[in-house]
Design an enzyme around this catalytic site. Structure first.
Site, PDB file in Angstrom:
ATOM      1  N   GLU A 111       0.844  -1.189   0.000  1.00 40.86           N
ATOM      2  CA  GLU A 111       0.000   0.000   0.000  1.00 40.86           C
ATOM      3  C   GLU A 111       0.881   1.241   0.000  1.00 40.86           C
ATOM      4  OE1 GLU A 111      -2.955  -0.305   3.256  1.00 40.86           O
ATOM      5  OE2 GLU A 111      -2.213  -2.360   3.417  1.00 40.86           O
ATOM      6  N   LYS A 113       2.109   4.767   1.346  1.00 40.06           N
ATOM      7  CA  LYS A 113       2.178   5.371   2.683  1.00 40.06           C
ATOM      8  C   LYS A 113       1.737   6.825   2.569  1.00 40.06           C
ATOM      9  CE  LYS A 113       5.286   5.916   6.626  1.00 40.06           C
ATOM     10  NZ  LYS A 113       5.091   7.363   6.823  1.00 40.06           N
ATOM     11  N   ASP A 115       0.791  10.609   3.650  1.00 42.34           N
ATOM     12  CA  ASP A 115       1.371  11.576   4.574  1.00 42.34           C
ATOM     13  C   ASP A 115       0.267  12.481   5.090  1.00 42.34           C
ATOM     14  OD1 ASP A 115       3.320  12.715   6.057  1.00 42.34           O
ATOM     15  OD2 ASP A 115       4.200  13.903   4.453  1.00 42.34           O
ATOM     16  N   TYR A 223      -7.098   2.101   5.737  1.00 39.14           N
ATOM     17  CA  TYR A 223      -6.241   1.003   5.287  1.00 39.14           C
ATOM     18  C   TYR A 223      -6.082  -0.162   6.263  1.00 39.14           C
ATOM     19  CZ  TYR A 223      -3.078   3.942   8.037  1.00 39.14           C
ATOM     20  OH  TYR A 223      -2.530   4.716   9.023  1.00 39.14           O
ATOM     21  N   LYS A 310      10.626   4.004   2.657  1.00 42.03           N
ATOM     22  CA  LYS A 310      10.520   5.449   2.429  1.00 42.03           C
ATOM     23  C   LYS A 310      11.190   5.829   1.114  1.00 42.03           C
ATOM     24  CE  LYS A 310       9.077   7.990   5.098  1.00 42.03           C
ATOM     25  NZ  LYS A 310       9.515   8.557   6.371  1.00 42.03           N
ATOM     26  N   CYS A 404      11.796  49.033   1.438  1.00 39.84           N
ATOM     27  CA  CYS A 404      11.017  48.413   0.361  1.00 39.84           C
ATOM     28  C   CYS A 404      11.789  48.499  -0.951  1.00 39.84           C
ATOM     29  CB  CYS A 404       9.662  49.108   0.226  1.00 39.84           C
ATOM     30  SG  CYS A 404       8.670  48.495  -1.160  1.00 39.84           S
ATOM     31  N   CYS A 407       9.520  51.069  -3.350  1.00 37.45           N
ATOM     32  CA  CYS A 407       9.270  52.492  -3.068  1.00 37.45           C
ATOM     33  C   CYS A 407      10.224  53.080  -2.044  1.00 37.45           C
ATOM     34  CB  CYS A 407       7.823  52.686  -2.591  1.00 37.45           C
ATOM     35  SG  CYS A 407       7.473  51.943  -0.980  1.00 37.45           S
ATOM     36  N   CYS A 422       5.881  46.545   4.001  1.00 37.70           N
ATOM     37  CA  CYS A 422       6.041  47.921   3.557  1.00 37.70           C
ATOM     38  C   CYS A 422       4.779  48.670   3.964  1.00 37.70           C
ATOM     39  CB  CYS A 422       6.229  47.978   2.045  1.00 37.70           C
ATOM     40  SG  CYS A 422       6.127  49.671   1.389  1.00 37.70           S
ATOM     41  N   CYS A 428       2.901  52.503  -2.768  1.00 37.28           N
ATOM     42  CA  CYS A 428       3.847  51.495  -3.254  1.00 37.28           C
ATOM     43  C   CYS A 428       3.256  50.808  -4.485  1.00 37.28           C
ATOM     44  CB  CYS A 428       4.112  50.475  -2.143  1.00 37.28           C
ATOM     45  SG  CYS A 428       5.354  49.237  -2.561  1.00 37.28           S
TER      46      CYS A 428
END
Length: 598
Positions: A111, A113, A115, A223, A310, A404, A407, A422, A428
Site C-alpha cells: 500500500e 504510505k 502523509d 487502510y 521510504k 522596500c 518604493c 512595507c 507602493c
C-alpha cells in the site's frame, strides 16, 4: 409511508449519493438535486426532532464547539512502523520473518504510505461511534465532531455483514488541489499561506469549531481494520471488504506473491507518485495473512509483520545566484532565491521561496552558495540546506533588506509576525497594482477583457491609480497602449461597464479589506445589507456578526477610517457599482398567514 420511514429513506438515499460522489467519484445526480434532497431532510428533521440522529447526513455541516478535547484510551494500541530506506533492508526483513515462520509461502499487501494525520474510527452496529487521534499510541484526543464533517467517511455502513464493533485506521489528508485553494484564499486576504498539506490536515482536526473544519476540503484514506470476529483472514481481503462497507480505501493497494513483486510495486510508485492528488512518502509492505501476523507479533514500538519503505526525497544541488524581494498587495515582503536552473521532479526550477528573514538566518544562506533544493510536499521548491564544503572564503552573510525594494519606504515588522511589511499602502506600486488585480479577479468584480498584465500596463502609463479609475477609462485612452487594438480596448471598457451589475457581496470582497475573504464578505453583506451600514458599524457590532472575530472587525474599522478609501467608495457609487443587497422577491409568497398565531 409514515414520517419516520420517509426520514430514514431520505437519510439512506443521501448517504448513498455521498458515497458515490466522495468515495467512488461517480455521482448520479446533480448538485442541485442533491441539495434539494438534503433541504427536504433538514426540514423534516426540524419539524420532527423526536427522530433526531447524530449520524444523520444533515449533521456533517458541523456546529459543535469543543473547548477541550477529551482524552480516550485506544481499545487497540496504534503502533508506529519501522522504516527501511533500501531494498536490502526489505530482504533482511523477509529473512527475519522466515526464521520465525519457517519455510512457508508468504504473500504481501503493498500500500502507499499516505502523509497525513493518523486517525482511529470506531463503529458500533454499523454507525460511526467515535474518532480518536493517534496521540502517543496508547491514548489520543476525541475528535468525533470534526471527523463527522469529512464527507468521505461513512456515518452509516453499507450492507449487514459487519461486526458489532470494530476500529478502522487511516490518514486524514488534504489533497493538493484543496491545499492550493486554501492557500490562494489566504493570499487574497493578505494572510500567510500554510506550509504543507500534512500539517494543515493535522491542525484541522484540533480546531474547536467543527463548522470551520467542514469548510476545509479534507479527505480520509483508510487502510486497516482491527477488532473481534472480522469476516476475513487477510489484509488484502480486509481492504476489499472495507470498500464494500462504504469506506474510501485507495485502489493503489496490490497483492504481491514474492519480494520481487514488492520491488516492482515500489519502482512503479517511486516514479508515478508525482501524479497522485495527495502526498505519499513511501510504500507500506504487510504480511498478508492474519495468522502469520499473530505469530510474528510486535516489538515495543512496531509490528514485526509490516515495514515502511521510504522514498528518497528528490533533491538536487545548484548555485544561489541572487536573492530578490517581492512585495505583495498587502505589503508583505517575500524573499526569493534565484537559482541556476536545475531539473527537479520533472520540472526546471529557477526560483525557490526563502519565506522570511528568520529562514535566511537559520540557513545562513549567502549569495554564491551551493544549495540543496527539494520540492516540499511535492509542490513548492524549497532550499533545505547549504553545502558549506563548497562555500567561498570571501562569502558575505546575507543582510535582510531594511527598505522596500519598490518604493524605498522603511520596512516594519510587528512582534509575533514572521514577515516584514512595507507600510506605504497607498503609494507602493506593487501594492496598488495588486489591489487592482484582486479587484478585477473572477471571484470579485470578474471584469472580462482585463487581466493582470493589462492592469500593470494601465498603472505604468498613468491611467489608473486605484480601482475607481477603471470606471473612467475610455477607448481613446487605451488604444495607444502596447498590444491594444480597437476590439480589445472596446472589450475592456465593456467589461468594466458590465461589472456594475456584480452583487454587493462580490464588490465587498473586491475592495480588498484585509482578512475579509469571500466567505466573510458574504456574511457582512447579508448582515448589513449595504456599504453605509457597514461603514458605521462599531467593533462590538461587528464581533456580534456570525464568524467575525476581533482581528477582522478591527481591519474593517481601519478600512473605513481611512479618508482615501471613503473617497474611492464614493466614486464607485457615483459610477453605479452595487453597494447594497438586491432583495429577491418571491412571486409565490402570500400574506395569508399574516397576523395568525399558532
Amino acid at each position: 409511508m409514515d414520517i419516520q420511514q420517509i426520514i430514514t429513506s431520505l437519510r439512506e438515499e443521501i448517504n448513498l449519493h455521498n458515497h458515490k460522489y466522495y468515495v467512488l467519484d461517480k455521482p448520479t445526480i446533480s448538485d442541485y438535486e442533491f441539495d434539494l434532497k438534503l433541504k427536504e431532510l433538514q426540514d423534516l428533521e426540524s419539524k420532527h426532532p423526536e427522530y433526531f440522529d447524530e449520524n444523520s447526513p444533515t449533521q456533517r455541516v458541523g456546529g459543535a464547539i469543543t473547548k477541550n478535547f477529551k482524552t480516550v484510551v485506544h481499545d487497540y494500541r496504534m503502533y508506529s512502523l519501522d522504516n527501511s530506506y533500501s531494498k536490502e533492508d526489505l530482504i533482511d526483513w523477509e529473512n527475519r520473518i522466515q526464521k520465525v515462520l519457517g519455510n512457508v509461502v508468504i504473500d504481501y499487501t503493498c500500500e502507499l504510505k499516505y502523509d497525513g494525520a493518523s486517525i482511529s474510527i470506531t463503529y458500533e452496529n454499523g454507525k460511526l461511534k467515535r474518532a480518536v487521534t493517534r496521540g502517543d499510541g496508547f491514548q489520543g484526543d476525541d475528535v468525533t465532531a470534526n471527523i463527522k464533517t469529512i464527507k468521505s467517511i461513512p456515518l452509516q455502513l453499507n450492507g449487514r455483514n459487519y461486526p458489532e464493533k470494530f476500529d478502522i485506521r487511516g490518514e486524514i489528508i488534504l489533497p493538493f488541489e484543496g491545499f492550493e485553494k486554501m492557500n490562494q484564499e489566504l493570499i487574497e486576504i493578505g494572510e500567510t499561506p500554510y506550509s504543507n498539506p500534512r500539517n494543515t490536515a493535522s491542525g484541522s482536526l484540533k480546531l474547536q469549531d467543527s463548522t470551520e473544519v467542514a469548510k476545509r476540503p479534507l479527505d480520509c484514506l483508510l487502510y486497516f481494520l482491527i477488532g473481534n470476529n472480522l469476516p476475513f483472514n487477510t489484509q488484502f481481503d480486509g481492504l476489499e471488504t472495507a470498500r464494500e462497507w462504504g469506506f474510501k480505501v485507495p485502489k493503489e493497494a496490490r497483492l504481491a506473491h514474492t519480494l520481487d513483486e514488492v520491488f516492482e510495486y515500489i519502482n512503479y510508485w517511486d516514479t508515478h507518485r508525482h501524479n497522485l492528488p495527495y502526498e505519499t512518502d513511501g510504500v507500506v509492505v504487510k504480511v498478508n495473512r492474519f495468522q502469520y501476523q499473530e505469530e510474528l507479533g510486535y516489538t515495543a514500538k512496531s509490528p514485526r509483520w509490516a515495514m515502511a519503505y521510504k522514498f528518497k526525497s528528490e533533491q538536487v544541488s545548484t548555485k544561489l545566484s541572487s536573492i530578490s524581494y517581492q512585495v505583495g498587495r498587502t505589503g508583505a515582503i517575500t524573499p526569493v532565491a534565484n537559482l541556476e536552473p536545475v531539473q527537479l521532479a520533472g520540472t526546471i526550477v529557477k526560483r525557490a521561496s526563502l519565506h522570511n528573514a528568520d529562514q535566511i538566518e537559520k540557513l545562513d544562506i549567502r549569495i554564491g552558495d551551493t544549495v540543496f533544493v527539494e520540492k516540499g510536499g511535492e509542490i513548492i521548491p524549497k532550499i533545505i540546506a547549504v553545502d558549506l564544503s563548497k562555500r567561498q572564503d570571501n562569502s558575505i552573510p546575507t543582510k535582510y533588506i531594511t527598505h522596500c525594494p519598490e518604493c524605498n519606504t522603511e520596512l516594519v515588522r510587528t512582534d509575533g509576525e514572521a514577515n516584514h511589511y512595507c507600510p506605504n499602502f497607498y503609494g507602493c506600486p506593487p501594492q496598488i497594482i495588486g489591489r487592482i488585480q484582486h479587484f478585477i479577479s473572477r471571484k470579485a468584480m470578474d471584469i472580462e477583457g482585463l487581466g493582470g498584465e493589462t492592469v500593470a500596463l494601465l498603472f505604468n502609463n498613468g491611467l489608473v491609480h486605484n480601482y475607481a479609475d477603471l470606471y473612467e477609462l475610455t477607448v481613446e485612452q487605451i488604444l495607444p497602449l502596447e498590444r491594444m487594438a480597437q476590439k480589445s480596448a472596446e472589450n475592456l471598457v465593456k467589461g468594466v461597464e458590465k461589472s456594475k451589475s456584480i452583487p454587493f457581496e462580490n464588490v465587498l470582497f473586491a475592495l480588498g479589506i484585509r482578512y475579509v475573504g469571500e466567505t466573510v464578505a458574504k456574511k457582512l453583506a447579508k448582515h448589513y445589507k449595504n456599504i453605509d451600514a457597514l461603514s458605521r458599524a462599531t467593533i462590538m457590532d461587528l464581533i456580534l456578526v456570525d464568524e467575525i472575530g476581533v482581528r477582522i472587525a478591527q481591519s474593517v474599522i481601519d478600512f473605513f477610517d481611512n479618508q482615501e478609501n471613503r473617497v474611492t467608495i464614493e466614486r464607485l457609487k457615483q459610477q453605479g457599482v452595487q453597494f447594497e443587497i438586491v432583495e429577491k422577491v418571491n412571486l409565490n409568497a402570500t400574506n395569508k398567514l399574516s397576523g395568525k398565531i399558532l
